[in-house]
Design an enzyme around this catalytic site. Structure first.
Site: not given
Length: 116
Positions: A80-81
């Site tokens: 996840p960014c």
């Protein structure tokens, strides 16, 4: 799969971390690589991945012993960014999603893939 004539990754293996619905897997298998391990914590998404590829991803990567992950040439990790993105709150490693980077790092340290 995507029809690609030149299988430039033939004979290579990869793992698919934070696998989601399998976008990295489609790309790499289309190039001839073989998936030897996958991980995805979201159970409904795991089911779709299993329906699409025939194997059920292991769950939460933070609970996986890196020594038990098969050796591989390529490590794919679409973690996840949101913790780092300007679209998010940019809390970086103060956001629990940002700390997932360290799980990728511990696997890299143990397995030493050629490509990350």
């Amino acid at each position: 799969m995507v029809d690609i004539i030149e299988k430039t990754l033939e004979g290579m293996t990869f793992i698919d971390l934070f696998a989601g619905l399998g976008g990295f897997r489609i790309a790499l298998e289309s190039l001839g690589a073989k998936c030897v391990y996958s991980s995805e914590w979201d159970e409904p998404v795991q089911k779709v991945y299993q329906d699409n590829f025939g194997d059920l991803p292991e769950g939460d990567i933070t609970k996986v012993d890196e020594k038990l992950i098969p050796d591989h040439d390529i490590l794919c990790a679409g973690f996840p960014c949101q913790a780092f993105s300007i679209s998010g709150k940019q809390r970086g490693f103060e956001d629990s999603r940002g700390t997932l980077f360290f799980d990728v790092a511990r696997i890299v340290k143990e397995k030493r893939p050629n490509i990350l």
